[in-house]
Motif scaffolding. Sequence first.
Motif, mmCIF file in Angstrom:
data_model
loop_
_atom_site.group_PDB
_atom_site.id
_atom_site.type_symbol
_atom_site.label_atom_id
_atom_site.label_comp_id
_atom_site.label_asym_id
_atom_site.label_seq_id
_atom_site.Cartn_x
_atom_site.Cartn_y
_atom_site.Cartn_z
ATOM 1 N N TRP A 188 -8.696 -7.449 12.953
ATOM 2 C CA TRP A 188 -8.158 -7.226 14.299
ATOM 3 C C TRP A 188 -7.007 -8.180 14.606
ATOM 4 C CZ3 TRP A 188 -13.230 -5.927 13.389
ATOM 5 C CH2 TRP A 188 -13.665 -4.696 13.878
ATOM 6 N N LYS A 189 -6.800 -9.142 13.709
ATOM 7 C CA LYS A 189 -5.788 -10.173 13.992
ATOM 8 C C LYS A 189 -4.600 -10.133 13.046
ATOM 9 C CE LYS A 189 -9.445 -13.476 15.176
ATOM 10 N NZ LYS A 189 -10.151 -14.606 14.538
ATOM 11 N N PHE A 190 -4.622 -9.235 12.060
ATOM 12 C CA PHE A 190 -3.590 -9.334 11.019
ATOM 13 C C PHE A 190 -2.328 -8.515 11.317
ATOM 14 C CE2 PHE A 190 -5.601 -5.946 7.925
ATOM 15 C CZ PHE A 190 -5.356 -4.957 8.862
ATOM 16 N N ASN A 191 -2.150 -8.110 12.563
ATOM 17 C CA ASN A 191 -1.046 -7.196 12.865
ATOM 18 C C ASN A 191 0.336 -7.789 12.616
ATOM 19 O OD1 ASN A 191 -2.440 -4.789 13.783
ATOM 20 N ND2 ASN A 191 -3.290 -6.169 15.309
ATOM 21 N N LYS A 192 0.495 -9.067 12.894
ATOM 22 C CA LYS A 192 1.827 -9.631 12.711
ATOM 23 C C LYS A 192 2.176 -9.709 11.219
ATOM 24 C CE LYS A 192 3.335 -12.634 15.833
ATOM 25 N NZ LYS A 192 3.378 -13.779 16.756
ATOM 26 N N VAL A 193 1.167 -9.660 10.386
ATOM 27 C CA VAL A 193 1.410 -9.559 8.942
ATOM 28 C C VAL A 193 1.619 -8.089 8.577
ATOM 29 C CG1 VAL A 193 0.472 -10.051 6.652
ATOM 30 C CG2 VAL A 193 -0.099 -11.557 8.562
ATOM 31 N N ASN A 194 0.769 -7.233 9.093
ATOM 32 C CA ASN A 194 0.756 -5.843 8.629
ATOM 33 C C ASN A 194 1.795 -4.939 9.285
ATOM 34 O OD1 ASN A 194 -1.491 -6.629 7.133
ATOM 35 N ND2 ASN A 194 -2.355 -4.589 7.264
ATOM 36 N N LEU A 195 2.437 -5.395 10.353
ATOM 37 C CA LEU A 195 3.491 -4.563 10.939
ATOM 38 C C LEU A 195 4.750 -4.564 10.076
ATOM 39 C CD1 LEU A 195 3.135 -5.151 14.790
ATOM 40 C CD2 LEU A 195 2.793 -3.033 13.532
ATOM 41 N N ASP A 196 4.765 -5.405 9.067
ATOM 42 C CA ASP A 196 5.838 -5.364 8.086
ATOM 43 C C ASP A 196 5.783 -3.988 7.383
ATOM 44 O OD1 ASP A 196 7.708 -6.174 6.060
ATOM 45 O OD2 ASP A 196 5.995 -6.380 4.725
ATOM 46 N N PRO A 197 6.919 -3.268 7.339
ATOM 47 C CA PRO A 197 6.880 -1.900 6.798
ATOM 48 C C PRO A 197 6.409 -1.809 5.351
ATOM 49 C CG PRO A 197 9.024 -2.381 7.793
ATOM 50 C CD PRO A 197 8.257 -3.657 7.788
ATOM 51 N N LEU A 198 6.565 -2.881 4.586
ATOM 52 C CA LEU A 198 6.148 -2.814 3.184
ATOM 53 C C LEU A 198 4.679 -3.199 2.988
ATOM 54 C CD1 LEU A 198 9.282 -4.203 1.293
ATOM 55 C CD2 LEU A 198 8.602 -1.834 1.676
ATOM 56 N N THR A 199 4.012 -3.530 4.062
ATOM 57 C CA THR A 199 2.592 -3.878 3.958
ATOM 58 C C THR A 199 1.755 -2.695 4.444
ATOM 59 O OG1 THR A 199 3.081 -6.204 4.325
ATOM 60 C CG2 THR A 199 0.806 -5.515 4.690
ATOM 61 N N GLU A 200 0.912 -2.210 3.557
ATOM 62 C CA GLU A 200 0.113 -1.030 3.887
ATOM 63 C C GLU A 200 -1.122 -1.444 4.697
ATOM 64 O OE1 GLU A 200 0.846 2.043 3.395
ATOM 65 O OE2 GLU A 200 -1.054 2.928 3.992
ATOM 66 N N THR A 201 -1.420 -0.649 5.724
ATOM 67 C CA THR A 201 -2.701 -0.837 6.422
ATOM 68 C C THR A 201 -3.643 0.251 5.916
ATOM 69 O OG1 THR A 201 -1.631 -1.768 8.378
ATOM 70 C CG2 THR A 201 -3.846 -0.886 8.673
ATOM 71 N N TYR A 202 -4.664 -0.171 5.208
ATOM 72 C CA TYR A 202 -5.577 0.778 4.569
ATOM 73 C C TYR A 202 -6.693 1.180 5.528
ATOM 74 C CZ TYR A 202 -3.252 -0.930 0.341
ATOM 75 O OH TYR A 202 -2.321 -1.281 -0.598
ATOM 76 N N ASN A 203 -7.524 2.115 5.062
ATOM 77 C CA ASN A 203 -8.681 2.473 5.889
ATOM 78 C C ASN A 203 -9.753 1.378 5.805
ATOM 79 O OD1 ASN A 203 -10.303 2.971 3.589
ATOM 80 N ND2 ASN A 203 -9.372 4.982 3.375
ATOM 81 N N MET A 204 -10.690 1.439 6.707
ATOM 82 C CA MET A 204 -11.701 0.372 6.797
ATOM 83 C C MET A 204 -12.483 0.227 5.493
ATOM 84 S SD MET A 204 -11.895 -1.436 9.522
ATOM 85 C CE MET A 204 -13.488 -1.952 10.121
#
Lengths: 824, 176
Positions: free
Chosen positions: B13-29
């Motif tokens: 729930w806290k990793f958004n500033k890392v994951n909003l980078d377009p090259l970083t994929e946000t996977y399913n749970m």
Amino acid sequence: MVKPDDVKTSLDEGRNTAALQQATLLLKKDKTNPEAKALKGLALVRLNRDDEADEIVKELRSMTIEDDDSIQTVMMCYREHGAYRDIRNVYETRYKKNPDDLELAAQYFMSMVRVGDLDVLPKVAMDMHRKSKSNTYYFWAVMIQYIQGRTKRAAGDAAGGTIHLTMALRLLERAVDDESFEMSREGLRLYTMVLQEMDKFEDILALLDKDAGAGYGPKRLLPEGREVTQMKINCYKRLNRHADIIATSTPTIQDGSDDWTAYTNVMDAAVALNEAGDSSFTFAQVDGLLSAAFGKATTQDKPQRAPLLACLEWHARMRARGDAAHTPAVPAPLEAFVALFKATGAKRCMFFDTKPYVSLMDDATQRKFLDECSAWMEADGAEEPESKRVLRSSLLALYRRFMGRHHDDDADTDALHRDLVEKFNAAKPCGADLKPSELQYSDTYALLAAHVAVDAFARTDDRAHVDRAIKLLEDAITASSSNPQLRLLIVKLLCLQGRVYEAVPHWEALQVKQIQYDSIGYVFFDHAARLGAYDTALSLLEGAATFTRSCEVDVPEFLCRSFLYGSFHKYEEFVRCQEKLHRSLQLASVVCERFLLNFVRTKFTRARVTSWLQFIVSTLPPPSALDDEKTFSDNSQAEVMDSSDPQARSPTSGDFERMKTARFNYFRVRYLLVQTVASLVLSRQSLAERAEALVDAIARGAVLTAAEEACAAAVASPDQPDLETIHAVIEVLSLVSFTVSIVQEWISGDAVLKQPNGEPVRVNKTVRQTVRALAEAFHAVVVNKDQAMARVQGVLSTAEEAAKTPSYKSSLKAFRAAFKSSNH
Amino acid sequence: MTTLREFTCDDLWKFNKVNLDPLTETYNMSFYLLYLAQWPEYFTVAESSSGNLMGYIMGKVEGTGDDWHGHVTALTVAPEYRRLGLANQLMGELEHISDKQHEGYFVDLFVRKSNDVAIGMYKGLGYDIYRKVIGYYSGEYPEDAYDMRKSLSRDTGKVKMKPLGRDIYPHELERW
């Protein structure tokens, strides 16, 4: 002729609509075919039609299923629908018939873990251990005792908890005493968990020492490293062995390491010793240690940040202790700040690293810091590459804003904005060679200029300032498309202006998905439907609904995996994760909003609406849950947007709490609306009468109460309303509008809600007029605020008059009482 | 001022500033929870003194026989915290675990052929290009990948990182 395999193929290939049609055909031939039913249920689940799938599951539950193929399909349907209790029941029946089947026993065990039925599990696990001689099952039994012990203690049953924990410990001791028992890494970690829960920290240290000497087998199970060091430090803390903490951490600091925990461990330990009257490691010794690390760092070409920041942290801690505390004999805050600027001023992190410490410098010292840094840039830093100089200059601009220089009484905002825009334009060329995936050096100037423009809007109420900010941010994005902060700010400003459609492409470029629906979906969710972007809102809601359903299905599975892989310490973490998702305010909102939007946008059959509402009512907590905000977990990450506002103007934790309360109140209104629609639809008697009363209640109760409060605050304010207030009004009125749109559907008879004879529901004429006027007023607010304010006020006055009539009073009183009882 | 610690569910729930980078994929749970459940020691987060998540690494241990190795699944650092050596620290942690705890022979990873910055960083850490996987990345930006490897102490002759000498296709990749 359709066969079950055809349906399975369609499902495998993702052709869910075809699968649904095929399964329906199968059921036409044989209504009692459990496999066909289960396949239909699977298709419905995958089409996000959970309410209809729920009906199928209920029917399957009452059937007796014997053949293995059908059982497997039914289990798959149960699993994908998250009906884990039904799975447990199936395995229980099968296990009791075949208690010697080890595979079945393991599946039974896991089915119980998924639903949290733990009581019989130690026996099942020990039976499996005896039959298989596998130590894995032995540890499962220990883990169940541990969980039960913790659960009972948490519930206030200390004695009951201790019994289970003692049992767990005995099992482990017996295993260790048995020379033929092979201890595993996972088992050893479990051992430390049990000992920790029983406050046996000396025993943990002894256990780690024994392992270090290969005392549990031919080789060490937990090799030296971060995990073991942290375990030892935790034990030392609990045992007040502060000297050991200092001895462990000091070499790390002396090496000039960036390991922040080493520094905080030493500071914590020194404070604890001081408070205990123990002078074995004094504050002066901390000063010496930190000063030496600082001195060493400042002589290095690429120093770590920790030694420099540690001095600031030590100052902050001592200052927080009060006047009588020790005055640290380490480099003063100004010296540390300047050293940090020289070492890391060309890195974007310095601002975020040092924000908490800026207040260590008084106003004059802050000015001195800015001056010294500027002077250094003109002298020693003059030879640096232009990109670094831009980063350093923009960092100083950030500090100026954070230190309140942008908000001085004599600050010329227009000149400031012009200056920042000029710097932005001047800095752009030096990032020409950067890749699209990298942030531009000029971005900070664009963000700062946009904030200054918004400040100007707040002061003058001239929307041209906001337009200017948006235009500048859009310009910045053309070169820095991967900077999320630029996009987040644009989305916020556009939504605040009601220009939600223009915000859509920026929001989509952020590619928010999966868990992010829950944590930062609010940035756009909170505006999309309220401002009329229905299609985008529906798309978001469908994505979030799919995420929610997959979590409900998948997360319990990982409770089992923590047993399977021996990652026992993750079990409780997964339980908390499951709980957090289950109680999510955002995901509960998705359930309500998805229904309401579909309800007004799509022509459903009454049966479909009925089934959907029944499912929602059974899924969401009862209305009484609205009495306590803590029933729901607001999982939003408010800090996702960077802020460089001065501390006095920055959002505080209290602001964040108020935002959460506002979000909860909005949800409460929407939830009440769903409940109202549900009671209207699901009621079997006097529909027309109930409709009229409920429409009255909605229009005069919940919605107007909220609208009145927001409008009164905005209209009665002696000053020009600021952006946030306008935002609040727009939000509340859009809430009114949306609610009203549903009511209007009922009034016009376009919606599915009609009387049994097909006639539209009759509604009080005054209500009809009020809601229509409010809806018009809302749209006027978006177009022309000033004119709209007067109109809203007029509508409310008229409504107030109407409210004095007896027909309103009874429903209004009851509804308002319920609504206001929860802080409204 | 980095604190390396095991990644927890709450960090999702806290990793958004890392994951909003377009090259970083946000996977399913399930993807994250699988790594947390099966290889928790391989999922490490770097946290700043003010509690911000600066970056994280996800990995696993897999293979059989002398192909037993650590694998880097994802390594990402938030834009504000780049060029501070954080990726090196996170890689060092994963290598340490692969070497000392799991006694693997090597660590491997896949990287986009065009990602010169990352390739340069991995080379600086001692990784070599073992082979090219043609068409490894699909989706919006299809591209070849380099399979890069670094031998650990157990592979005394550094045999496992010697270039294969030929390119392969994704279907030829080992199924560990």
